[in-house]
Design a protein around this motif. Structure first.
Motif, PDB file in Angstrom:
ATOM      1  N   SER A 106      -4.366   7.875   5.512  1.00  0.00           N
ATOM      2  CA  SER A 106      -3.181   8.716   5.342  1.00  0.00           C
ATOM      3  C   SER A 106      -3.495  10.174   5.635  1.00  0.00           C
ATOM      4  O   SER A 106      -4.635  10.625   5.481  1.00  0.00           O
ATOM      5  CB  SER A 106      -2.635   8.579   3.907  1.00  0.00           C
ATOM      6  N   GLU A 107      -2.467  10.891   6.030  1.00  0.00           N
ATOM      7  CA  GLU A 107      -2.604  12.309   6.326  1.00  0.00           C
ATOM      8  C   GLU A 107      -2.669  13.123   5.037  1.00  0.00           C
ATOM      9  O   GLU A 107      -2.135  12.723   4.001  1.00  0.00           O
ATOM     10  CB  GLU A 107      -1.428  12.793   7.174  1.00  0.00           C
ATOM     11  N   LEU A 108      -3.318  14.271   5.110  1.00  0.00           N
ATOM     12  CA  LEU A 108      -3.367  15.163   3.954  1.00  0.00           C
ATOM     13  C   LEU A 108      -1.976  15.719   3.649  1.00  0.00           C
ATOM     14  O   LEU A 108      -1.167  15.914   4.567  1.00  0.00           O
ATOM     15  CB  LEU A 108      -4.322  16.327   4.225  1.00  0.00           C
ATOM     16  N   PRO A 109      -1.665  16.002   2.397  1.00  0.00           N
ATOM     17  CA  PRO A 109      -0.396  16.659   2.067  1.00  0.00           C
ATOM     18  C   PRO A 109      -0.303  18.025   2.743  1.00  0.00           C
ATOM     19  O   PRO A 109      -1.324  18.645   3.059  1.00  0.00           O
ATOM     20  CB  PRO A 109      -0.476  16.811   0.538  1.00  0.00           C
ATOM     21  N   ALA A 120      -6.810  10.702  -1.700  1.00  0.00           N
ATOM     22  CA  ALA A 120      -7.333   9.364  -1.389  1.00  0.00           C
ATOM     23  C   ALA A 120      -6.914   9.005   0.031  1.00  0.00           C
ATOM     24  O   ALA A 120      -5.839   8.450   0.262  1.00  0.00           O
ATOM     25  CB  ALA A 120      -6.793   8.352  -2.388  1.00  0.00           C
ATOM     26  N   LYS A 121      -7.781   9.325   0.986  1.00  0.00           N
ATOM     27  CA  LYS A 121      -7.410   9.262   2.403  1.00  0.00           C
ATOM     28  C   LYS A 121      -7.568   7.878   3.024  1.00  0.00           C
ATOM     29  O   LYS A 121      -6.767   7.474   3.872  1.00  0.00           O
ATOM     30  CB  LYS A 121      -8.249  10.274   3.195  1.00  0.00           C
ATOM     31  N   ILE A 122      -8.603   7.153   2.636  1.00  0.00           N
ATOM     32  CA  ILE A 122      -8.908   5.874   3.285  1.00  0.00           C
ATOM     33  C   ILE A 122      -8.992   4.770   2.237  1.00  0.00           C
ATOM     34  O   ILE A 122      -9.620   4.929   1.192  1.00  0.00           O
ATOM     35  CB  ILE A 122     -10.225   5.958   4.077  1.00  0.00           C
ATOM     36  N   VAL A 147       0.869  -1.174   0.000  1.00  0.00           N
ATOM     37  CA  VAL A 147       0.000   0.000   0.000  1.00  0.00           C
ATOM     38  C   VAL A 147       0.908   1.227   0.000  1.00  0.00           C
ATOM     39  O   VAL A 147       1.756   1.386   0.867  1.00  0.00           O
ATOM     40  CB  VAL A 147      -0.943   0.017   1.215  1.00  0.00           C
ATOM     41  N   ILE A 148       0.718   2.075  -0.999  1.00  0.00           N
ATOM     42  CA  ILE A 148       1.561   3.252  -1.194  1.00  0.00           C
ATOM     43  C   ILE A 148       0.743   4.517  -0.972  1.00  0.00           C
ATOM     44  O   ILE A 148      -0.418   4.608  -1.386  1.00  0.00           O
ATOM     45  CB  ILE A 148       2.132   3.287  -2.628  1.00  0.00           C
ATOM     46  N   ASN A 149       1.359   5.509  -0.332  1.00  0.00           N
ATOM     47  CA  ASN A 149       0.779   6.845  -0.239  1.00  0.00           C
ATOM     48  C   ASN A 149       1.427   7.678  -1.336  1.00  0.00           C
ATOM     49  O   ASN A 149       2.551   8.153  -1.201  1.00  0.00           O
ATOM     50  CB  ASN A 149       1.035   7.450   1.136  1.00  0.00           C
ATOM     51  N   LYS A 150       0.730   7.826  -2.462  1.00  0.00           N
ATOM     52  CA  LYS A 150       1.300   8.485  -3.644  1.00  0.00           C
ATOM     53  C   LYS A 150       1.291  10.009  -3.506  1.00  0.00           C
ATOM     54  O   LYS A 150       0.275  10.583  -3.147  1.00  0.00           O
ATOM     55  CB  LYS A 150       0.517   8.087  -4.904  1.00  0.00           C
ATOM     56  N   PRO A 151       2.390  10.651  -3.827  1.00  0.00           N
ATOM     57  CA  PRO A 151       2.401  12.117  -3.761  1.00  0.00           C
ATOM     58  C   PRO A 151       1.727  12.746  -4.978  1.00  0.00           C
ATOM     59  O   PRO A 151       1.617  12.132  -6.043  1.00  0.00           O
ATOM     60  CB  PRO A 151       3.893  12.454  -3.748  1.00  0.00           C
ATOM     61  N   THR A 152       1.293  13.975  -4.829  1.00  0.00           N
ATOM     62  CA  THR A 152       0.780  14.740  -5.963  1.00  0.00           C
ATOM     63  C   THR A 152       1.870  14.882  -7.017  1.00  0.00           C
ATOM     64  O   THR A 152       3.032  15.100  -6.690  1.00  0.00           O
ATOM     65  CB  THR A 152       0.342  16.141  -5.492  1.00  0.00           C
ATOM     66  N   GLY A 153       1.486  14.754  -8.278  1.00  0.00           N
ATOM     67  CA  GLY A 153       2.427  14.958  -9.362  1.00  0.00           C
ATOM     68  C   GLY A 153       3.071  13.699  -9.905  1.00  0.00           C
ATOM     69  O   GLY A 153       3.740  13.748 -10.943  1.00  0.00           O
ATOM     70  N   MET A 154       2.883  12.570  -9.231  1.00  0.00           N
ATOM     71  CA  MET A 154       3.477  11.311  -9.710  1.00  0.00           C
ATOM     72  C   MET A 154       2.477  10.542 -10.561  1.00  0.00           C
ATOM     73  O   MET A 154       1.349  10.281 -10.146  1.00  0.00           O
ATOM     74  CB  MET A 154       3.936  10.438  -8.540  1.00  0.00           C
ATOM     75  N   ILE A 155       2.897  10.154 -11.762  1.00  0.00           N
ATOM     76  CA  ILE A 155       2.089   9.309 -12.638  1.00  0.00           C
ATOM     77  C   ILE A 155       2.194   7.873 -12.150  1.00  0.00           C
ATOM     78  O   ILE A 155       3.268   7.428 -11.731  1.00  0.00           O
ATOM     79  CB  ILE A 155       2.574   9.424 -14.093  1.00  0.00           C
ATOM     80  N   VAL A 156       1.113   7.121 -12.224  1.00  0.00           N
ATOM     81  CA  VAL A 156       1.111   5.766 -11.676  1.00  0.00           C
ATOM     82  C   VAL A 156       1.923   4.809 -12.536  1.00  0.00           C
ATOM     83  O   VAL A 156       2.738   4.047 -12.017  1.00  0.00           O
ATOM     84  CB  VAL A 156      -0.333   5.245 -11.490  1.00  0.00           C
ATOM     85  N   HIS A 157       1.713   4.798 -13.845  1.00  0.00           N
ATOM     86  CA  HIS A 157       2.446   3.840 -14.671  1.00  0.00           C
ATOM     87  C   HIS A 157       2.887   4.469 -15.991  1.00  0.00           C
ATOM     88  O   HIS A 157       2.295   5.448 -16.460  1.00  0.00           O
ATOM     89  CB  HIS A 157       1.603   2.582 -14.939  1.00  0.00           C
ATOM     90  N   PRO A 158       3.925   3.914 -16.627  1.00  0.00           N
ATOM     91  CA  PRO A 158       4.415   4.443 -17.902  1.00  0.00           C
ATOM     92  C   PRO A 158       3.380   4.295 -19.015  1.00  0.00           C
ATOM     93  O   PRO A 158       2.489   3.459 -18.959  1.00  0.00           O
ATOM     94  CB  PRO A 158       5.638   3.559 -18.200  1.00  0.00           C
TER      95      PRO A 158
END
Length: 305
Positions: free
Chosen positions: A287-290, A269-271, A91-102
Motif C-alpha cells: 500500500s501507498e503511504l498516507p 504497515a506497507k507490505i 485485506v484492508i488498508n486502515k487509515p490513521t486514527g481508526m481503532i480496529v475493534h470495539p
C-alpha cells in the motif's frame, strides 16, 4: 463479567482513582475508564466510587469488566479501503486514527463496525467484539491488515502468524541518523512498571520480540527505515526503535515532546504477505503511504537540497 483487583500501595495514597486506573489499566482509554466509573463498575468495599475519590494505602479496588452484548456492536456505513476480497479473506488498508475493534466504552467508529456493514460472513472465533480480526495494528498506525471471513480461514491465518510465516513490513520515520544499513533488535517486551499504558524492553514478565530493519533513506537528522516483524508484540516497532535510540517521529507515547503528534506516529504497515487459506497461493500486497507521511518526507528531502 470479569474483574480486576488492584491493591493501593503507599506511593499511590491521596491520588484520584481515575488517575490510578489510567496507569493500571493500560489497555483501556480514559473514556473507557470514565465509563466504567460512571456506571458503577469500580468499587471499594462493595461500594461504587466517583472519579474524584482519593485512595488510601491498602485499599482493594475492584474493577468489573462487563462483556459487551452483541447488540452493542452495530454495522456502520464507514468507508473502507478494500485492497483485496474473496470468500475467505479481506485485506484492508486502515487509515490513521481508526481503532480496529470495539472495547469497553468504544462501540462505534471501529474497523469492525465498518466490516459488519460491508459483509455479513466474518469468522466468529474471537467473539462478538472482534469478528474476523486475526491481528491488529495500533489506532494511530496506518496500513494493511488481513481479516478472516470464516473460521477455517481464521485458523489458517492465525497459525501462519504463530509460525512467523506471515510477511509484515512497515515503513517508519525515526529520529536520528542510523549509521549502519541493517539492524536486528532482539529485546523482550513487557508492561512498563511505571506507566501501565506503555510497554518497555525488560526481562520481567516479558515476551520475546524481534524486529529487523534496514535504512531506506537518510535526511538531515532523521532516517526512513523498513521494519520486518518476526514477532507481533504490543507497540513492538515503537518500543524497539526507542530502545536503540531512534524513536518513531510523531509517536505520542514513545517519541519526542517536540514532535507533531496530530497524525499519530509516522508508522505504516506497507507490505503484507501470507498463504491463502483455501488455495495455498502466496498472496502479496503493498500500500501507498498516507498523504501526510509523503508530505513530510518531501519536506525533509527539500531540506537536503
Amino acid at each position: 463479567m470479569e474483574d480486576i483487583k488492584i491493591r493501593i500501595v503507599e506511593e499511590q495514597k491521596g491520588q484520584r482513582i481515575d488517575k490510578i486506573l489510567a496507569k493500571e489499566l493500560a489497555d483501556f482509554s480514559r473514556t473507557q475508564i470514565q465509563s466504567l466509573i460512571q456506571n458503577g463498575y469500580v468499587v471499594i468495599d462493595e461500594k461504587p466510587i466517583k472519579a474524584s475519590y482519593k485512595v488510601e494505602t491498602g485499599e482493594d479496588v475492584i474493577v468489573y469488566i462487563p462483556k459487551p452484548e452483541s447488540t452493542d456492536i452495530l454495522p456502520e456505513d464507514i468507508p473502507l479501503d478494500v485492497v483485496y476480497e474473496d470468500q475467505d479473506v479481506i485485506v484492508i488498508n486502515k487509515p490513521t486514527g481508526m481503532i480496529v475493534h470495539p472495547s469497553i466504552g468504544i462501540y462505534s467508529g471501529t474497523l469492525v463496525n465498518a466490516l459488519l456493514y460491508h459483509c455479513h460472513d466474518l469468522s466468529g472465533i474471537n467473539g462478538v467484539t472482534r469478528p474476523g480480526i486475526v491481528h491488529r495494528i495500533d489506532k494511530e498506525t496506518s496500513g494493511l491488515l488481513m481479516v478472516a471471513k470464516n473460521d477455517k480461514a481464521h485458523q489458517s491465518l492465525s497459525k501462519q502468524l504463530q509460525e512467523h510465516t506471515v510477511t509484515r513490513r512497515y515503513l517508519a520515520l525515526v529520529h536520528g541518523l542510523i549509521p549502519h544499513e541493517f539492524g536486528r533488535i532482539e529485546a523482550p517486551i513487557g508492561r512498563d512498571k511505571n506507566d501501565r499504558q506503555k510497554m518497555t524492553c525488560t526481562d520481567k514478565n516479558a515476551k520475546d520480540a524481534i524486529t529487523n530493519f534496514k535504512v531506506i533513506e537518510r535526511f538531515r537528522d532523521m532516517s526512513l527505515v523498513e521494519c520486518r516483524l518476526e514477532t507481533g508484540r504490543t507497540h513492538q516497532i515503537r518500543v524497539h526503535m526507542q530502545y536503540i535510540g531512534y524513536p518513531v517521529y510523531g509517536d505520542p507515547q514513545y517519541g519526542l515532546r517536540r514532535d507533531d503528534t496530530s497524525h499519530g506516529q509516522f508508522l505504516h504497515a506497507k507490505i503484507l504477505g501470507f498463504v491463502h487459506p483455501r488455495t495455498g497461493e502466496e498472496m502479496y500486497f503493498e500500500s501507498e503511504l498516507p498523504d501526510f507521511f509523503e508530505k513530510k518526507l518531501q519536506e525533509l528531502r527539500n531540506e537536503m537540497e
